[in-house]
Design an enzyme around this catalytic site. Structure first.
Site, PDB file in Angstrom:
ATOM      1  N   CYS A  18       0.935  -1.230   0.092  1.00  0.00           N
ATOM      2  CA  CYS A  18      -0.162   0.160   0.244  1.00  0.00           C
ATOM      3  C   CYS A  18       0.952   1.104   0.286  1.00  0.00           C
ATOM      4  O   CYS A  18       2.091   0.743   0.285  1.00  0.00           O
ATOM      5  CB  CYS A  18      -1.474   0.068   1.484  1.00  0.00           C
ATOM      6  SG  CYS A  18      -2.521  -1.698   1.752  1.00  0.00           S
ATOM      7  N   GLY A  44      -0.501   0.865  -4.937  1.00  0.00           N
ATOM      8  CA  GLY A  44      -2.073   0.262  -4.458  1.00  0.00           C
ATOM      9  C   GLY A  44      -3.043   1.166  -5.514  1.00  0.00           C
ATOM     10  O   GLY A  44      -3.279   2.700  -5.704  1.00  0.00           O
ATOM     11  N   ASN A 119       0.913   0.820   5.416  1.00  0.00           N
ATOM     12  CA  ASN A 119       1.561  -0.638   4.495  1.00  0.00           C
ATOM     13  C   ASN A 119       2.645  -1.418   4.908  1.00  0.00           C
ATOM     14  O   ASN A 119       3.378  -1.191   6.021  1.00  0.00           O
ATOM     15  CB  ASN A 119       1.869   0.685   3.974  1.00  0.00           C
ATOM     16  CG  ASN A 119       3.199  -0.065   2.571  1.00  0.00           C
ATOM     17  OD1 ASN A 119       4.841   0.469   2.343  1.00  0.00           O
ATOM     18  ND2 ASN A 119       3.279  -1.488   2.262  1.00  0.00           N
ATOM     19  N   GLY A 120       2.376  -2.682   4.829  1.00  0.00           N
ATOM     20  CA  GLY A 120       3.003  -4.227   5.251  1.00  0.00           C
ATOM     21  C   GLY A 120       2.217  -5.172   5.534  1.00  0.00           C
ATOM     22  O   GLY A 120       0.673  -4.984   5.140  1.00  0.00           O
ATOM     23  N   TYR A 259      11.084  -3.628  -8.154  1.00  0.00           N
ATOM     24  CA  TYR A 259       9.799  -3.788  -8.442  1.00  0.00           C
ATOM     25  C   TYR A 259       8.868  -2.717  -7.735  1.00  0.00           C
ATOM     26  O   TYR A 259       8.492  -2.254  -8.813  1.00  0.00           O
ATOM     27  CB  TYR A 259       9.080  -4.778  -8.424  1.00  0.00           C
ATOM     28  CG  TYR A 259       7.564  -5.740  -8.815  1.00  0.00           C
ATOM     29  CD1 TYR A 259       7.742  -4.956 -10.652  1.00  0.00           C
ATOM     30  CD2 TYR A 259       6.801  -5.150  -8.290  1.00  0.00           C
ATOM     31  CE1 TYR A 259       6.048  -5.621 -11.677  1.00  0.00           C
ATOM     32  CE2 TYR A 259       5.504  -4.790  -8.451  1.00  0.00           C
ATOM     33  CZ  TYR A 259       5.117  -5.469 -10.308  1.00  0.00           C
ATOM     34  OH  TYR A 259       3.568  -4.809 -10.457  1.00  0.00           O
TER      35      TYR A 259
HETATM   36  P1  AMP Z   1       3.711 -13.416 -13.053  1.00  0.00           P
HETATM   37  O1  AMP Z   1       3.396 -13.512 -14.883  1.00  0.00           O
HETATM   38  O2  AMP Z   1       3.031 -14.648 -12.469  1.00  0.00           O
HETATM   39  O3  AMP Z   1       5.873 -14.712 -13.328  1.00  0.00           O
HETATM   40  O4  AMP Z   1       4.301 -12.235 -12.406  1.00  0.00           O
HETATM   41  C1  AMP Z   1       5.351 -11.911 -13.297  1.00  0.00           C
HETATM   42  C2  AMP Z   1       5.266 -10.057 -13.703  1.00  0.00           C
HETATM   43  O5  AMP Z   1       4.431  -9.542 -12.510  1.00  0.00           O
HETATM   44  C3  AMP Z   1       6.383  -9.186 -13.491  1.00  0.00           C
HETATM   45  O6  AMP Z   1       6.601  -8.439 -14.997  1.00  0.00           O
HETATM   46  C4  AMP Z   1       6.409  -8.717 -12.255  1.00  0.00           C
HETATM   47  O7  AMP Z   1       6.834  -7.024 -12.877  1.00  0.00           O
HETATM   48  C5  AMP Z   1       5.301  -8.208 -11.550  1.00  0.00           C
HETATM   49  N1  AMP Z   1       4.722  -8.427 -10.951  1.00  0.00           N
HETATM   50  C6  AMP Z   1       6.071  -9.279 -10.049  1.00  0.00           C
HETATM   51  N2  AMP Z   1       5.848  -9.380  -8.177  1.00  0.00           N
HETATM   52  C7  AMP Z   1       4.933  -8.825  -8.763  1.00  0.00           C
HETATM   53  C8  AMP Z   1       3.484  -8.592  -7.482  1.00  0.00           C
HETATM   54  N3  AMP Z   1       3.531  -9.188  -6.167  1.00  0.00           N
HETATM   55  N4  AMP Z   1       2.499  -7.269  -7.761  1.00  0.00           N
HETATM   56  C9  AMP Z   1       2.489  -7.258  -8.978  1.00  0.00           C
HETATM   57  N5  AMP Z   1       3.455  -7.463  -9.937  1.00  0.00           N
HETATM   58  C10 AMP Z   1       3.703  -8.418  -9.381  1.00  0.00           C
END
Ligand code: AMP
Length: 485
Positions: A18, A44, A119-120, A259
């Site tokens: 968040c 978020g 946030n957490g 990320y």
């Molecule tokens: P996936 O398609 O399930 O392998 O997710 C990987 C993609 O989602 C990557 O392109 C990341 O940029 C993004 N990503 C990684 N971790 C998260 C997260 N916790 N929440 C949203 N997007 C994520």
């Protein structure tokens, strides 16, 4: 902030991460909070809320949806009176985005009103909640943040800060909090500093926010990061700092750099964009391959791909174009929609892919959905070879500290080795940066015995106890009320 009802063994949703913001001593407090939340929108996108205080009354507006959709009218901002305000952006599953879970939470106490944004994620939330319910506490929401509210309410201490300290000594987990009374803005970071929180100044007023990009948008000046375990109290007398927790090593979430945080933010004295480029350069050193072009998976893969291309001496091109009007993939609640989401989000820029040997750079593979789609898309556009390079180590463990990853079994890296993952996503080769390489990008010699970050999602080394997870099954539901939006 995590919904307690989500901590179920069969739950595979993504929740929290968040964004929080607070300002004290500015006549346009609510408008600045709305702008700050807008800058933190990436943290978020499901709901946003602001609570302001005018010295006597509190004013609240909380709503599902984006900040710009909810806080751009003069009428809404005008109703949020007072020179102090806090705000919260929520990242959660659609199913649980009911009005009562939208933050900041507000409660009337013996000492007055208190609003709180979190946030957490708390890791002993369920155990605490059960004990509180047994004592007669009546919960209004299913968020773990409300546990802090109840602990503050039943504390035997008199001042709000002492009550908060008392409450926070009982919770485990990761938390960056902003709280508002009718005379003070309070900011807290958990003892390990897992989530970021910074302090800034704007024309004599103080600002607290998750990332520095929220200071930039309102023209505020960065003062410093709130320290792990620090409570800052800002009121008419200025600012004071309390450090009531025993000192523990700092473990900022490394995934913030990989990320989550915005690339134009500086977290704990390190610019996120520069770190991502460094990680990309290190990735190129570790996993070089003969290729004609380096292509990022936009937007999250861009800085690492630039670093990779510069280090490898391979041209960089935007071979995939992203549609910016689609939310982050994980926000979509069902597997089917997540699948569709990826197709809606990206398109091949075929002229830069046809007949090329392509290095595709992304920041992480979680379930593998994105990589699988993107590799097929790049091949479909005529690429001769597709080499996937990932600027984080394999995500093999779930996060319990606020970046809600799926159940471990759903993580591609928990099911397969790298070779099998390459096959699964259809790439000619797949490589991840090593964990030591990742630390080298931060100027370390590698990951040592006392790592400065929380990297549990890659290492399985959880620095904060996982009391709820280890304490047996959670109840199927925490509230019997089902609500409509
Ligand atoms: P996936 O398609 O399930 O392998 O997710 C990987 C993609 O989602 C990557 O392109 C990341 O940029 C993004 N990503 C990684 N971790 C998260 C997260 N916790 N929440 C949203 N997007 C994520």
């Amino acid at each position: 902030m995590r919904e307690l009802s989500s901590i179920q063994p069969d739950d595979d949703h993504f929740h929290d991460e968040c964004g929080v913001f607070g300002i004290c001593g500015h006549e346009d407090a609510a408008a600045h909070t709305a702008l700050g939340l807008h800058a933190l929108q990436h943290r978020g996108q499901e709901a946003a809320g602001i609570v302001s205080a005018d010295g006597v009354h509190f004013h609240s507006h909380r709503s599902a949806g984006l900040v710009g959709d909810n806080f751009s009218s003069e009428e809404v901002i005008g109703r949020l009176q007072g020179s102090m305000a806090i705000g919260h952006n929520r990242y959660s599953t659609a199913g649980e985005t009911v009005a009562r879970n939208i933050q900041p939470l507000f409660a009337d106490f013996e000492f007055g009103g208190l609003a709180i944004g979190h946030n957490g994620n708390l890791t002993n939330a369920y155990s605490l909640r059960r004990a509180l319910v047994e004592r007669g506490c009546i919960f209004q929401s299913t968020t773990d943040t409300e546990i802090i509210v109840h602990l503050i309410a039943i504390s035997g201490y008199s001042t709000v800060v002492d009550r908060m300290i008392d409450a926070l000594r009982q919770v485990e987990g990761a938390y960056s909090l902003v709280a508002l009374t009718n005379s003070a803005l309070i900011g807290v970071r958990d003892p390990m500093g897992v989530r970021p929180l910074v302090l800034g100044r704007l024309e004599g007023s103080y600002v607290l926010c998750s990332e520095t990009c929220a200071l930039d948008i309102i023209g505020a000046e960065f003062v410093r990061d709130v320290d792990p375990g620090e409570i800052v109290v800002i009121d008419g007398d200025g600012i004071r700092s309390v450090k009531p927790f025993s000192k523990t090593p700092q473990r900022l979430c490394i995934f913030e750099y990989i990320y989550f945080a915005r690339p134009d933010s500086t977290v704990e004295n390190r610019n996120v964009y520069e770190i991502r480029k460094e990680i990309g350069a290190e990735l190129a050193r570790e996993t070089s391959v003969e290729a004609d072009v380096v292509v990022p998976v936009p937007d999250s893969g861009v800085p690492a791909a630039i670093g990779y291309a510069q280090q490898a001496g391979i041209p960089f091109d935007l071979g995939i174009i992203r549609n910016h009007y689609v939310g982050r993939t994980f926000i979509e609640p069902t597997h089917q929609i997540r699948h569709l989401g990826v197709r809606l989000k990206h398109n091949a820029n075929a002229g830069h892919l046809k007949d090329k040997r392509v290095v595709l750079v992304d920041d992480s593979i979680v379930r593998g959905t994105t990589s699988e789609k993107i590799v097929a898309m790049v091949r479909g556009a005529g690429a001769r070879e597709v080499h996937m390079r990932i600027s984080s180590p394999p995500t093999s463990h779930s996060c319990f500290y606020g970046i809600d990853t799926p159940q471990q079994e759903e993580l591609l890296a928990a099911q397969y080795d790298v070779e099998a993952m390459a096959k699964h996503i259809g790439a000619d080769s797949l490589s991840f940066i090593s964990i030591d390489g990742l630390y080298r990008a931060f100027g370390e010699t590698g990951r040592n015995d006392t790592p400065q970050f929380c990297d549990a999602c890659f290492s399985g080394d959880y620095p904060i106890p996982l009391t709820d997870r280890d304490g047996g099954p959670m109840p199927a539901q925490l509230s019997l009320l089902t609500e409509q939006e």
